[in-house]
Design an enzyme around this catalytic site. Structure first.
Site, short mmCIF file in Angstrom:
data_model
loop_
_atom_site.label_atom_id
_atom_site.label_comp_id
_atom_site.label_asym_id
_atom_site.label_seq_id
_atom_site.Cartn_x
_atom_site.Cartn_y
_atom_site.Cartn_z
N TYR A 183 86.41 -14.56 11.48
CA TYR A 183 85.67 -13.31 11.34
C TYR A 183 85.77 -12.78 9.92
O TYR A 183 84.77 -12.39 9.31
CB TYR A 183 86.22 -12.27 12.33
CG TYR A 183 85.50 -10.95 12.28
CD1 TYR A 183 84.19 -10.82 12.76
CD2 TYR A 183 86.13 -9.82 11.76
CE1 TYR A 183 83.53 -9.60 12.70
CE2 TYR A 183 85.47 -8.60 11.70
CZ TYR A 183 84.18 -8.50 12.17
OH TYR A 183 83.52 -7.29 12.11
N GLU A 224 81.68 -1.07 17.67
CA GLU A 224 82.54 -0.13 16.94
C GLU A 224 82.82 1.09 17.80
O GLU A 224 83.92 1.66 17.76
CB GLU A 224 81.90 0.28 15.61
CG GLU A 224 81.88 -0.80 14.55
CD GLU A 224 83.26 -1.18 14.05
OE1 GLU A 224 84.24 -0.46 14.35
OE2 GLU A 224 83.38 -2.20 13.34
N TRP A 255 90.55 -3.64 16.52
CA TRP A 255 89.31 -4.40 16.49
C TRP A 255 89.47 -5.78 17.10
O TRP A 255 88.56 -6.30 17.76
CB TRP A 255 88.78 -4.51 15.06
CG TRP A 255 87.63 -5.48 14.95
CD1 TRP A 255 87.59 -6.67 14.29
CD2 TRP A 255 86.34 -5.34 15.58
NE1 TRP A 255 86.38 -7.27 14.46
CE2 TRP A 255 85.58 -6.48 15.25
CE3 TRP A 255 85.76 -4.37 16.38
CZ2 TRP A 255 84.29 -6.68 15.69
CZ3 TRP A 255 84.46 -4.55 16.82
CH2 TRP A 255 83.74 -5.70 16.48
#
Length: 213
Positions: free
Chosen positions: A31, A53, A61
């Protein structure tokens, strides 16, 4: 590949092959290296990210990233035209899906934001064209991005402005911190730390990127 924290530059690590990255690369290498900060103009990807988000609010996250494929399956690939038509039955379906974050307020927010996304496209032509209007000018960005700067600035003038504009149009779970994370991930800013190998790559992509309009 194992990593070692750089002794002289906080926030960076150096891998066994001698390449330096942001320290969080160790937890999410694909990522960090392949997605984060690369400029995006695809409306579905932009909508997906702003929804994720919102789901991430209050969580790490990496928790969301590990569930991202589950989210995509549950939300019809984040096709906002389809999500906008979700009913109470869909909300109950999603609340029963153990593969995602089962938070009613966040699920309802994603459906609401899908409807607002369609309205925004009617206004601006595309989500990309509208979002990219909020890209900060180079003069408003630090020339050297350090860990201290990053930690001290969880929002920016641009993310505050974008957050306010979205809220004015009825979007939810779009506070300035959430929106700054969105801007970082979608390439509206390049927040790879100075010294990270990805910073130069991302900056080259941003330079070549054709801003939607």
């Amino acid at each position: 590949m194992t990593t070692n924290t750089s002794s002289d530059v906080p926030g960076l690590i150096t891998t066994e092959d001698g390449t330096t990255y942001c320290a969080w690369h160790a937890a999410m290498p694909e990522y960090h290296g392949g997605e984060w900060g690369r400029p995006v103009a695809d409306d579905v990807r932009l909508f997906e990210k702003i929804c994720l988000e919102g789901f991430q609010s209050g969580l790490a996250w990496i928790t969301i990233l590990r569930k991202r494929e589950n989210f995509r399956a549950a939300f019809d690939g984040f096709d906002f035209h389809r999500v906008a038509r979700y009913t109470e039955a869909d909300i109950e379906r999603l609340l029963g899906d153990a593969g995602i974050i089962r938070n009613r307020a966040k699920i309802v927010s994603a459906i609401n934001n899908a409807r607002r996304a369609i309205e925004l496209i009617d206004e601006a032509g595309s989500l990309a064209a509208w979002f990219w209007q909020f890209e900060p000018a180079a003069k408003d960005r630090p020339k050297t991005l350090t860990l201290d700067y990053w930690q001290a600035n969880p929002t920016s003038e641009a993310s505050v402005a974008l957050s306010k504009a979205l809220k004015k149009r009825g979007w939810t779970f779009v506070g300035p911190t959430t929106i700054y994370a969105f801007m970082q991930a979608m390439g509206l800013v390049n927040d790879h730390l100075t010294g990270c190998a990805c910073r130069t790559t991302v900056e080259a992509e941003r330079k070549a990127f054709r801003r939607p309009g």
